[in-house]
Motif scaffolding. Structure first.
Motif, PDB file in Angstrom:
ATOM      1  N   GLY A 121       0.806  -1.212   0.000  1.00  0.00           N
ATOM      2  CA  GLY A 121       0.000   0.000   0.000  1.00  0.00           C
ATOM      3  C   GLY A 121       0.838   1.260   0.000  1.00  0.00           C
ATOM      4  N   GLU A 122       1.953   1.222   0.727  1.00  0.00           N
ATOM      5  CA  GLU A 122       2.837   2.384   0.794  1.00  0.00           C
ATOM      6  C   GLU A 122       3.515   2.617  -0.545  1.00  0.00           C
ATOM      7  N   VAL A 123       3.972   1.550  -1.179  1.00  0.00           N
ATOM      8  CA  VAL A 123       4.668   1.671  -2.452  1.00  0.00           C
ATOM      9  C   VAL A 123       3.730   2.141  -3.561  1.00  0.00           C
ATOM     10  N   TRP A 124       2.500   1.610  -3.585  1.00  0.00           N
ATOM     11  CA  TRP A 124       1.601   1.852  -4.705  1.00  0.00           C
ATOM     12  C   TRP A 124       0.662   3.033  -4.510  1.00  0.00           C
ATOM     13  N   ASP A 125       0.721   3.707  -3.373  1.00  0.00           N
ATOM     14  CA  ASP A 125      -0.109   4.891  -3.197  1.00  0.00           C
ATOM     15  C   ASP A 125       0.498   6.040  -4.002  1.00  0.00           C
ATOM     16  N   ARG A 126      -0.158   6.379  -5.108  1.00  0.00           N
ATOM     17  CA  ARG A 126       0.387   7.404  -6.010  1.00  0.00           C
ATOM     18  C   ARG A 126      -0.515   8.633  -6.059  1.00  0.00           C
ATOM     19  N   SER A 127      -1.364   8.782  -5.057  1.00  0.00           N
ATOM     20  CA  SER A 127      -2.322   9.885  -5.055  1.00  0.00           C
ATOM     21  C   SER A 127      -1.644  11.243  -5.003  1.00  0.00           C
ATOM     22  N   GLY A 128      -0.419  11.291  -4.474  1.00  0.00           N
ATOM     23  CA  GLY A 128       0.279  12.574  -4.375  1.00  0.00           C
ATOM     24  C   GLY A 128       1.332  12.785  -5.436  1.00  0.00           C
ATOM     25  N   ASN A 129       1.361  11.942  -6.455  1.00  0.00           N
ATOM     26  CA  ASN A 129       2.400  12.051  -7.477  1.00  0.00           C
ATOM     27  C   ASN A 129       2.151  13.188  -8.463  1.00  0.00           C
ATOM     28  N   LYS A 130       3.201  13.923  -8.772  1.00  0.00           N
ATOM     29  CA  LYS A 130       3.250  14.778  -9.952  1.00  0.00           C
ATOM     30  C   LYS A 130       4.003  14.024 -11.045  1.00  0.00           C
ATOM     31  N   SER A 131       3.633  14.273 -12.312  1.00  0.00           N
ATOM     32  CA  SER A 131       4.272  13.602 -13.438  1.00  0.00           C
ATOM     33  C   SER A 131       4.916  14.632 -14.355  1.00  0.00           C
ATOM     34  N   PHE A 132       6.063  14.267 -14.918  1.00  0.00           N
ATOM     35  CA  PHE A 132       6.791  15.157 -15.807  1.00  0.00           C
ATOM     36  C   PHE A 132       7.069  14.419 -17.119  1.00  0.00           C
ATOM     37  N   LEU A 133       6.376  14.832 -18.164  1.00  0.00           N
ATOM     38  CA  LEU A 133       6.568  14.244 -19.488  1.00  0.00           C
ATOM     39  C   LEU A 133       7.772  14.917 -20.137  1.00  0.00           C
ATOM     40  N   GLN A 134       8.773  14.098 -20.497  1.00  0.00           N
ATOM     41  CA  GLN A 134      10.045  14.645 -20.945  1.00  0.00           C
ATOM     42  C   GLN A 134      10.577  13.902 -22.166  1.00  0.00           C
ATOM     43  N   VAL A 135      11.528  14.532 -22.834  1.00  0.00           N
ATOM     44  CA  VAL A 135      12.211  13.948 -23.983  1.00  0.00           C
ATOM     45  C   VAL A 135      13.714  14.058 -23.754  1.00  0.00           C
ATOM     46  N   TYR A 136      14.424  12.978 -24.023  1.00  0.00           N
ATOM     47  CA  TYR A 136      15.882  12.960 -23.903  1.00  0.00           C
ATOM     48  C   TYR A 136      16.495  12.837 -25.288  1.00  0.00           C
ATOM     49  N   ASP A 137      17.504  13.663 -25.571  1.00  0.00           N
ATOM     50  CA  ASP A 137      18.217  13.645 -26.844  1.00  0.00           C
ATOM     51  C   ASP A 137      19.547  12.926 -26.665  1.00  0.00           C
ATOM     52  N   ILE A 138      19.722  11.821 -27.381  1.00  0.00           N
ATOM     53  CA  ILE A 138      20.922  10.997 -27.235  1.00  0.00           C
ATOM     54  C   ILE A 138      22.185  11.761 -27.618  1.00  0.00           C
ATOM     55  N   GLU A 139      22.128  12.525 -28.702  1.00  0.00           N
ATOM     56  CA  GLU A 139      23.325  13.190 -29.217  1.00  0.00           C
ATOM     57  C   GLU A 139      23.765  14.363 -28.360  1.00  0.00           C
ATOM     58  N   THR A 140      22.808  15.137 -27.847  1.00  0.00           N
ATOM     59  CA  THR A 140      23.174  16.321 -27.067  1.00  0.00           C
ATOM     60  C   THR A 140      23.211  16.058 -25.563  1.00  0.00           C
ATOM     61  N   GLY A 141      22.547  14.979 -25.115  1.00  0.00           N
ATOM     62  CA  GLY A 141      22.442  14.721 -23.689  1.00  0.00           C
ATOM     63  C   GLY A 141      21.478  15.659 -22.986  1.00  0.00           C
ATOM     64  N   LYS A 142      20.646  16.354 -23.748  1.00  0.00           N
ATOM     65  CA  LYS A 142      19.721  17.340 -23.187  1.00  0.00           C
ATOM     66  C   LYS A 142      18.356  16.723 -22.918  1.00  0.00           C
ATOM     67  N   THR A 143      17.787  17.069 -21.768  1.00  0.00           N
ATOM     68  CA  THR A 143      16.427  16.671 -21.415  1.00  0.00           C
ATOM     69  C   THR A 143      15.498  17.870 -21.548  1.00  0.00           C
TER      70      THR A 143
END
Length: 309
Positions: A19-41
């Motif tokens: 229950g402690e591990v799977w309680d995600r009610s307080g989670n914020k999510s960050f949708l991101q993209v990583y570029d392999i060549e530049t190393g930039k997120t």
């Protein structure tokens, strides 16, 4: 040692209550993209809820992800978000892939009759969803480039193995039989190999096999890490995967709210494959990169990280 740990009140992180591990009610999510060549997120969008498992469209124009049982499209130009119409398919998990013809997605949906995951196709144009796998549980991960065959993890008679099925429905074919969890099957763009992860050697590692299930070969051997979901790039020269430290999870666990690493292997059969190297360290796990999220250019991939409020 277990007696001493008990007397001293010491526990491993993976011994947290479910229950402690799977309680995600307080989670914020960050949708991101990583570029392999530049190393930039690059941060695309922040959400005050859990979103998971981005797919990148073949035309490079949008991402899809699941959240609260539904599937959404995120337009990379402009950032608009629309819900994909799915009607009664309203309890989707993070195992989904885009249809090769661009008509919609194949999703894993927990059906109302028993709560088990079955594979459906949902359409962008609003057509009614179509059932693919009557048997359950079935968790989708891969599709051939021609769109004719799906690959998925399924539990049958107490064992989790890798299966394939015609995308139009039909009889399923079992490809693995090793004891323990075999998961995350994903075709390369030529349909020659299926990459997957397996716990058969005692720790979760990346594996690969021919599309007919032959030549099952271990591709990673991390002594202190459990490696999940190897995602092969369109050019077949890169594989990204997510890794949990051995002290944080049991080998067969893929849980949220953990410190994890996203790692990269490069190479080819001709030149050989490198050992995985760490690209990112982040708070995530379940939902971060469950399904293939490579851009068509094989230079970028999408992922989700999380934070607790």
């Amino acid at each position: 040692m277990d007696k001493l740990r008990e007397s001293w009140g010491v526990s491993y992180p993976f011994e947290q209550s479910p229950g402690e591990v799977w309680d995600r009610s307080g989670n914020k999510s960050f949708l991101q993209v990583y570029d392999i060549e530049t190393g930039k997120t690059t941060l695309l969008k922040e959400f005050d809820k859990v979103i998971e498992a981005p797919n990148w469209s073949a035309d490079g124009k949008f991402l899809t992800y699941n959240s609260e049982g539904r599937i959404y499209k995120y337009e990379l130009e402009g950032g608009s978000i629309t819900e994909v119409p799915s009607y009664f398919v309203d309890n989707c998990n993070n195992d989904h892939v885009l249809a090769s013809d661009g008509s919609g997605l194949y999703v894993s949906h927990h059906t109302k009759e028993d709560g088990l995951s079955r594979i459906y196709k949902v359409y962008f144009d609003g057509r009614e969803p179509e059932l693919v796998t009557p048997l359950a549980p079935s968790y989708l991960h891969g599709i051939t480039t021609d769109g004719k065959t799906l690959a998925y993890c399924a539990e049958r008679n107490g064992e989790y193995d890798i299966y394939t099925i015609p995308a139009a429905g039909g009889n399923e074919t079992r490809l693995t039989s090793a004891l323990g969890l075999n998961d995350g099957p994903e075709y390369d763009c030529d349909g020659e190999y299926i990459w997957f992860n397996s716990v058969r050697t005692g720790r979760m590692q990346a594996w690969r096999m021919k599309a007919d299930g032959s030549e099952q070969t271990q591709m990673t051997d991390d002594p202190h890490w459990n490696t999940w979901f190897p995602h092969i790039s369109p050019d077949r020269k890169k594989v990204v995967m997510i890794a949990y430290h051995e002290s944080d999870v049991r080998p067969g666990d893929h849980v949220p709210n953990k410190d994890v690493e996203i790692r990269l292997m490069t190479g080819s059969d001709a030149s050989g494959w490198s050992k995985p190297r760490t690209l990112l360290k982040l708070f995530g796990g379940q939902g971060t990169i469950n399904v293939n999220s490579w851009a068509p250019d094989s230079q970028r991939f999408a992922f989700v990280s999380y934070a607790l409020e």
